[in-house]
Write an enzyme that holds these catalytic residues in place. Structure first.
Site, PDB file in Angstrom:
ATOM      1  N   ARG A  15       0.846  -1.197   0.000  1.00 14.99           N
ATOM      2  CA  ARG A  15       0.000   0.000   0.000  1.00 14.99           C
ATOM      3  C   ARG A  15       0.889   1.258   0.000  1.00 14.99           C
ATOM      4  O   ARG A  15       2.096   1.170   0.205  1.00 14.99           O
ATOM      5  CB  ARG A  15      -0.910   0.003   1.252  1.00 14.99           C
ATOM      6  CG  ARG A  15      -1.998  -1.038   1.191  1.00 14.99           C
ATOM      7  CD  ARG A  15      -2.756  -1.155   2.492  1.00 14.99           C
ATOM      8  NE  ARG A  15      -1.965  -1.756   3.549  1.00 14.99           N
ATOM      9  CZ  ARG A  15      -2.357  -1.901   4.806  1.00 14.99           C
ATOM     10  NH1 ARG A  15      -3.538  -1.475   5.172  1.00 14.99           N
ATOM     11  NH2 ARG A  15      -1.582  -2.474   5.698  1.00 14.99           N
ATOM     12  N   LYS A  75       2.069   1.903   7.139  1.00 16.46           N
ATOM     13  CA  LYS A  75       2.461   1.111   8.314  1.00 16.46           C
ATOM     14  C   LYS A  75       3.343   1.929   9.252  1.00 16.46           C
ATOM     15  O   LYS A  75       3.880   2.980   8.882  1.00 16.46           O
ATOM     16  CB  LYS A  75       3.243  -0.141   7.859  1.00 16.46           C
ATOM     17  CG  LYS A  75       2.407  -1.136   7.086  1.00 16.46           C
ATOM     18  CD  LYS A  75       1.167  -1.580   7.809  1.00 16.46           C
ATOM     19  CE  LYS A  75       1.450  -2.524   8.958  1.00 16.46           C
ATOM     20  NZ  LYS A  75       0.166  -2.966   9.594  1.00 16.46           N
ATOM     21  N   TYR A  94      -0.501   4.490  10.511  1.00 11.74           N
ATOM     22  CA  TYR A  94      -0.825   3.527  11.566  1.00 11.74           C
ATOM     23  C   TYR A  94       0.410   3.368  12.441  1.00 11.74           C
ATOM     24  O   TYR A  94       1.536   3.280  11.923  1.00 11.74           O
ATOM     25  CB  TYR A  94      -1.161   2.148  10.974  1.00 11.74           C
ATOM     26  CG  TYR A  94      -2.511   2.056  10.306  1.00 11.74           C
ATOM     27  CD1 TYR A  94      -3.689   2.230  11.035  1.00 11.74           C
ATOM     28  CD2 TYR A  94      -2.627   1.776   8.957  1.00 11.74           C
ATOM     29  CE1 TYR A  94      -4.932   2.131  10.422  1.00 11.74           C
ATOM     30  CE2 TYR A  94      -3.863   1.674   8.333  1.00 11.74           C
ATOM     31  CZ  TYR A  94      -5.013   1.856   9.087  1.00 11.74           C
ATOM     32  OH  TYR A  94      -6.242   1.767   8.483  1.00 11.74           O
ATOM     33  N   HIS A  96       0.125   1.628  16.139  1.00 14.68           N
ATOM     34  CA  HIS A  96      -0.066   0.479  17.052  1.00 14.68           C
ATOM     35  C   HIS A  96       1.049   0.434  18.099  1.00 14.68           C
ATOM     36  O   HIS A  96       1.811  -0.530  18.186  1.00 14.68           O
ATOM     37  CB  HIS A  96      -0.122  -0.835  16.262  1.00 14.68           C
ATOM     38  CG  HIS A  96      -1.266  -0.893  15.302  1.00 14.68           C
ATOM     39  ND1 HIS A  96      -2.571  -1.039  15.712  1.00 14.68           N
ATOM     40  CD2 HIS A  96      -1.313  -0.782  13.954  1.00 14.68           C
ATOM     41  CE1 HIS A  96      -3.369  -1.037  14.657  1.00 14.68           C
ATOM     42  NE2 HIS A  96      -2.643  -0.869  13.582  1.00 14.68           N
ATOM     43  N   GLU A 118      -5.076   4.733  13.914  1.00 18.84           N
ATOM     44  CA  GLU A 118      -5.972   3.834  14.639  1.00 18.84           C
ATOM     45  C   GLU A 118      -6.614   4.454  15.871  1.00 18.84           C
ATOM     46  O   GLU A 118      -7.535   3.863  16.430  1.00 18.84           O
ATOM     47  CB  GLU A 118      -5.253   2.519  15.015  1.00 18.84           C
ATOM     48  CG  GLU A 118      -4.196   2.629  16.117  1.00 18.84           C
ATOM     49  CD  GLU A 118      -2.831   3.036  15.583  1.00 18.84           C
ATOM     50  OE1 GLU A 118      -2.717   3.386  14.402  1.00 18.84           O
ATOM     51  OE2 GLU A 118      -1.866   3.011  16.388  1.00 18.84           O
ATOM     52  N   ASP A 270      -5.259 -10.452  14.347  1.00 20.52           N
ATOM     53  CA  ASP A 270      -4.387  -9.328  14.734  1.00 20.52           C
ATOM     54  C   ASP A 270      -4.576  -8.972  16.207  1.00 20.52           C
ATOM     55  O   ASP A 270      -3.759  -8.264  16.782  1.00 20.52           O
ATOM     56  CB  ASP A 270      -4.595  -8.106  13.823  1.00 20.52           C
ATOM     57  CG  ASP A 270      -6.016  -7.581  13.859  1.00 20.52           C
ATOM     58  OD1 ASP A 270      -6.914  -8.315  14.323  1.00 20.52           O
ATOM     59  OD2 ASP A 270      -6.228  -6.431  13.438  1.00 20.52           O
TER      60      ASP A 270
HETATM   61  N1  LIG Z   1      -6.529  -9.770   9.851  1.00 19.80           N
HETATM   62  C1  LIG Z   1      -6.611  -8.578   9.308  1.00 19.80           C
HETATM   63  O1  LIG Z   1      -5.913  -8.270   8.340  1.00 19.80           O
HETATM   64  C2  LIG Z   1      -7.578  -7.583   9.838  1.00 19.80           C
HETATM   65  C3  LIG Z   1      -7.906  -6.433   9.105  1.00 19.80           C
HETATM   66  C4  LIG Z   1      -8.848  -5.553   9.630  1.00 19.80           C
HETATM   67  C5  LIG Z   1      -9.433  -5.804  10.878  1.00 19.80           C
HETATM   68  N2  LIG Z   1      -9.071  -6.923  11.573  1.00 19.80           N
HETATM   69  C6  LIG Z   1      -9.624  -7.299  12.882  1.00 19.80           C
HETATM   70  O2  LIG Z   1     -10.921  -7.813  12.762  1.00 19.80           O
HETATM   71  C7  LIG Z   1     -11.529  -7.783  14.050  1.00 19.80           C
HETATM   72  C8  LIG Z   1     -12.938  -7.243  13.951  1.00 19.80           C
HETATM   73  O3  LIG Z   1     -12.887  -5.857  13.609  1.00 19.80           O
HETATM   74  P1  LIG Z   1     -14.217  -5.016  13.388  1.00 19.80           P
HETATM   75  O4  LIG Z   1     -13.788  -3.662  12.907  1.00 19.80           O
HETATM   76  O5  LIG Z   1     -15.191  -5.786  12.589  1.00 19.80           O
HETATM   77  O6  LIG Z   1     -14.756  -4.874  14.886  1.00 19.80           O
HETATM   78  P2  LIG Z   1     -16.193  -4.371  15.356  1.00 19.80           P
HETATM   79  O7  LIG Z   1     -16.009  -3.752  16.695  1.00 19.80           O
HETATM   80  O8  LIG Z   1     -16.869  -3.580  14.293  1.00 19.80           O
HETATM   81  O9  LIG Z   1     -17.036  -5.728  15.532  1.00 19.80           O
HETATM   82  C9  LIG Z   1     -16.713  -6.701  16.485  1.00 19.80           C
HETATM   83  C10 LIG Z   1     -17.984  -7.420  16.909  1.00 19.80           C
HETATM   84  O10 LIG Z   1     -17.599  -8.503  17.764  1.00 19.80           O
HETATM   85  C11 LIG Z   1     -18.630  -8.665  18.712  1.00 19.80           C
HETATM   86  N3  LIG Z   1     -18.185  -9.468  19.841  1.00 19.80           N
HETATM   87  C12 LIG Z   1     -17.339  -9.158  20.838  1.00 19.80           C
HETATM   88  N4  LIG Z   1     -17.220 -10.191  21.702  1.00 19.80           N
HETATM   89  C13 LIG Z   1     -18.006 -11.190  21.219  1.00 19.80           C
HETATM   90  C14 LIG Z   1     -18.339 -12.496  21.668  1.00 19.80           C
HETATM   91  N5  LIG Z   1     -17.837 -12.989  22.808  1.00 19.80           N
HETATM   92  N6  LIG Z   1     -19.202 -13.216  20.928  1.00 19.80           N
HETATM   93  C15 LIG Z   1     -19.726 -12.733  19.780  1.00 19.80           C
HETATM   94  N7  LIG Z   1     -19.471 -11.497  19.322  1.00 19.80           N
HETATM   95  C16 LIG Z   1     -18.625 -10.734  20.030  1.00 19.80           C
HETATM   96  C17 LIG Z   1     -18.985  -7.224  19.083  1.00 19.80           C
HETATM   97  O11 LIG Z   1     -20.268  -7.167  19.713  1.00 19.80           O
HETATM   98  C18 LIG Z   1     -18.966  -6.549  17.724  1.00 19.80           C
HETATM   99  O12 LIG Z   1     -20.237  -6.532  17.104  1.00 19.80           O
HETATM  100  C19 LIG Z   1     -10.586  -6.902  14.906  1.00 19.80           C
HETATM  101  O13 LIG Z   1      -9.748  -7.716  15.684  1.00 19.80           O
HETATM  102  C20 LIG Z   1      -9.781  -6.159  13.874  1.00 19.80           C
HETATM  103  O14 LIG Z   1      -8.532  -5.697  14.387  1.00 19.80           O
HETATM  104  C21 LIG Z   1      -8.150  -7.799  11.066  1.00 19.80           C
END
Ligand SMILES: NC(=O)c1ccc[n+]([C@@H]2O[C@H](COP(=O)([O-])OP(=O)(O)OC[C@H]3O[C@@H](n4cnc5c(N)ncnc54)[C@H](O)[C@@H]3O)[C@@H](O)[C@H]2O)c1
Length: 372
Positions: A15, A75, A94, A96, A118, A270
């Site tokens: 990116r 990053k 970003y 972190h 973030e 993550d």
């Molecule tokens: N791997 C990657 O490249 C990448 C990229 C972007 C985001 N992410 C990650 O994805 C994850 C989700 O991000 P998001 O923006 O969708 O978050 P978000 O806050 O929009 O949604 C998270 C949801 O999880 C629910 N939740 C929490 N605890 C729970 C449980 N015990 N049971 C069921 N549901 C539960 C919450 O109520 C919420 O609705 C984060 O960890 C974020 O850092 C990863």
């Protein structure tokens, strides 16, 4: 303002901080933009496009860092980049910092003003510069999951959408927030049967309203998850407890009840991942098999679709980059509380409370630090 865009040097990072369209916008506002040669090439953006947008091209990072008042990146800066920062310079990217003591110390020493994507907030309490990447990762999850379900990839040989006379795959999404909702949209579009599990009744209501009866919603309990994972062909982990490690919702016991060749795409990796069996992987080796289940646990999924991610990120960051350039650091941060929330380090002071707490360092409010 003189704005610099270095080429990202983190492994497999394609990116870039500013698109040519963003550059044109900033140039139109009277700013100068210096872009490192080939900075956008990983996102399919050529130096010619940047020049046409009004940027100057610099031969290496040294020129970009030395001649810019604000550096716009993607990053966190790596040690070589941190060494180039100087007092008074703005870094917008970003960061972190909470899990990264070395970077925090280096940025304190640099004297630069570091605004982290973030921690910028929004009126509705969201994190607007994180959202686009959650949207990308969520939309990518069914796509990579569908691929992992193919026989060649170790999957059980199931087509996500099925065909007439043969049922579609069962997709179970844990967490119905930003990435979970976007994952559901694509999985539905691919013809799968989709179930979303969340612990927040409001999230379940929003999903039911948004998708109607097309998506099943389930309230998150241990028993409900134990039951639903048995049926899943593709399980997508998309939960988030802000600031905390992801809860381990799928235990190894539950894993042993999953169908052989089923797939877990743990987007929440993550934050440590929401399955006990999840461990971080990279784009070079994205999957492994444990308990007969294919695991995809790439920590920077948006990097796979760098071009889309670059544009999605710029749509969110450009208004803030423009404010910083137009009004200067102090003007922009004092005019906008939400951008001010992004200030993590300023002139040697840690101005983000969770970062200070994470490293046992003194904290100074952004307002106090800027007033010095
Ligand atoms: N791997 C990657 O490249 C990448 C990229 C972007 C985001 N992410 C990650 O994805 C994850 C989700 O991000 P998001 O923006 O969708 O978050 P978000 O806050 O929009 O949604 C998270 C949801 O999880 C629910 N939740 C929490 N605890 C729970 C449980 N015990 N049971 C069921 N549901 C539960 C919450 O109520 C919420 O609705 C984060 O960890 C974020 O850092 C990863």
């Amino acid at each position: 303002m003189r704005i610099g865009v270095p080429k990202e040097i983190k492994n497999h990072e394609y990116r870039v901080g500013l698109t040519p369209q963003s550059v044109a916008e900033l140039v139109h506002h009277g700013h100068e933009v210096l872009v490192e040669r080939d900075a956008g090439i990983g996102s399919g953006l050529t130096d010619q496009e940047y020049v046409a947008a009004g940027a100057k091209i610099a031969d290496g990072p040294a020129t970009v860092f030395a001649n810019s008042e604000m550096i716009v990146k993607v990053k966190e800066p790596l040690p070589a980049e941190r060494a180039r920062l100087r007092p008074g310079q703005i870094l917008f990217t970003y960061l972190h910092l909470a899990p990264d003591a070395t970077q925090t110390q280096d940025l304190i020493k640099s004297g630069a003003s570091c605004v982290a994507y973030e921690t910028v907030t929004s009126e509705s309490g969201g994190l607007p510069l994180l959202t686009p990447m959650s949207e990308v990762a969520g939309r990518l999850a069914p796509q990579v999951g569908a691929h992992c379900l193919e026989k060649e990839a170790g999957g059980r040989g199931v087509l996500l959408g099925g065909v007439p006379g043969v049922p579609a795959a069962e997709v179970v999404i844990l967490g119905g927030g930003v990435s979970g909702t976007h994952a559901a949209t694509i999985a539905l579009g691919m013809g799968a049967n989709v179930t979303v599990v969340d612990r927040n009744p409001e999230a379940l209501r929003r999903l039911a309203f948004h998708f109607g009866t097309g998506v099943r919603t389930i309230f998150s309990t241990r028993a409900a998850i134990a039951e639903i994972v048995k049926r899943a062909d593709l399980l997508i982990g998309a939960v988030l407890v802000p600031g905390a490690a992801a809860p381990k919702l799928v235990t190894r016991d539950m894993l042993s009840t999953m169908k052989p060749g089923s797939v877990i795409v743990d987007v929440a990796i993550d934050q440590g991942g929401c399955c006990e069996s999840s461990r971080p992987t990279t784009h070079s080796e994205p999957t492994y098999v444990e308990g007969g289940v294919v695991h995809y646990c790439v920590t920077n999924m948006p990097g796979a679709v760098a071009r889309t991610s670059t544009f999605a990120l710029n749509n969110a960051t450009l208004p803030f980059a423009r404010a910083l350039a137009d009004m200067g650091l102090k003007g922009a941060l004092m005019a906008d509380k939400h951008l001010r929330d992004g200030l993590n380090i300023h002139a040697g002071h840690v101005t983000c409370k969770p970062v200070a707490e994470a490293h046992g360092l003194p904290w100074l409010s952004a307002e106090a630090a800027l007033a010095r």
